[in-house]
Design a protein around this motif. Sequence first.
Motif, short mmCIF file in Angstrom:
data_model
loop_
_atom_site.label_atom_id
_atom_site.label_comp_id
_atom_site.label_asym_id
_atom_site.label_seq_id
_atom_site.Cartn_x
_atom_site.Cartn_y
_atom_site.Cartn_z
N SER A 195 -1.48 -2.29 7.35
CA SER A 195 -1.51 -1.35 8.47
C SER A 195 -0.20 -1.36 9.24
O SER A 195 -0.15 -0.94 10.40
CB SER A 195 -2.67 -1.68 9.42
N VAL A 199 3.59 1.03 5.59
CA VAL A 199 2.55 1.90 5.06
C VAL A 199 2.59 3.26 5.75
O VAL A 199 2.43 4.31 5.12
CB VAL A 199 1.16 1.25 5.21
N LEU A 200 2.80 3.25 7.06
CA LEU A 200 2.88 4.51 7.80
C LEU A 200 4.09 5.32 7.36
O LEU A 200 4.01 6.55 7.22
CB LEU A 200 2.95 4.22 9.31
N ALA A 202 5.57 5.17 4.40
CA ALA A 202 5.29 5.67 3.06
C ALA A 202 4.32 6.85 3.10
O ALA A 202 4.46 7.82 2.35
CB ALA A 202 4.73 4.55 2.19
N SER A 203 3.33 6.77 4.00
CA SER A 203 2.39 7.89 4.14
C SER A 203 3.11 9.15 4.62
O SER A 203 2.79 10.26 4.18
CB SER A 203 1.28 7.52 5.13
N GLY A 204 4.06 8.96 5.51
CA GLY A 204 4.85 10.10 5.97
C GLY A 204 5.68 10.71 4.86
O GLY A 204 5.84 11.94 4.79
N ILE A 206 4.83 10.76 1.70
CA ILE A 206 3.90 11.51 0.86
C ILE A 206 3.58 12.86 1.50
O ILE A 206 3.61 13.91 0.85
CB ILE A 206 2.61 10.70 0.64
N ALA A 207 3.26 12.82 2.80
CA ALA A 207 2.93 14.07 3.49
C ALA A 207 4.13 15.01 3.53
O ALA A 207 3.99 16.22 3.32
CB ALA A 207 2.46 13.76 4.92
#
Length: 272
Positions: A195, A199-200, A202-204, A206-207
């Motif tokens: 968390s 991870v945040l 990497a999520s950004g 992807i988005a």
Amino acid sequence: LAVGWTLTFLNNAYSYQVPETRAGFVAPASGKSPDGNVVVHTETMSHFGIGGTDSIDHGSYQVIRVYVETQGVPPGKYLVDPAAHDIRYVVDPGIGGRIREYRGHELKRLDSPKATLMALITDGILTHKLPWGLVLIGVFLTIAIELMGVSSLPVAVGVYLPITTSAGMFAGGVVRWLVERRVQSDNRSLAEIESGPGVLFASGLIAGGAICGIAVAAIAGWGSTRGKAADWLAEAVPLYHQLGWFATSAIVGLIMFAILGVLLYRTGLRKQ
């Protein structure tokens, strides 16, 4: 619903009408063939770009769909002459298209291994032509891999994904592995990674990649509705030509990818 709409939009945006003839094949005048393998649609198509070029065909053609290979014609969507009922064009889809080049002009394809795999399985089941021998070989290989104590799913994903896709995933896994090693050496909990900022971040990524893909598809789709090639914006903006080799250099792309990996690594090491 959103995913389906996006895929449909991408597929239509990168579809090309490529000249193609099939000697000896004559489409039904209307309706469908006696065996039901060839269906004539009521829609027509006209004023479209030829093979992704700036050339426009102003003629009007009937749209037919071949569901099962008939008289040497592969399954797909075709445009036929309304008078002679012979094939003049193939409408090659953006996802899973088979034509890569037309008269020296590269046709942008959206390779989707999963979609292609699902289409192959579905078509094989419906036409009773699924190569069960290969399927069973895969099943027994999976059992053998599991018995060796290795997860078979990542192996299977690596087999059917092209190296251009799996290489990026592998690079991300290497960054994750390096971050975990560093965190463990600092006596920090691995739960922080799950968390944490990495991870945040990497999520950004992807988005952001998904949003950029939709934006590019929207630009390509806008151009295709006006008879332009999918890459019309790159040709229209002078900056693309002014940058020269820099805009298409694989080395520049590799350097930018490495910088992105370093940023991801440093972000993953940050404490919450």
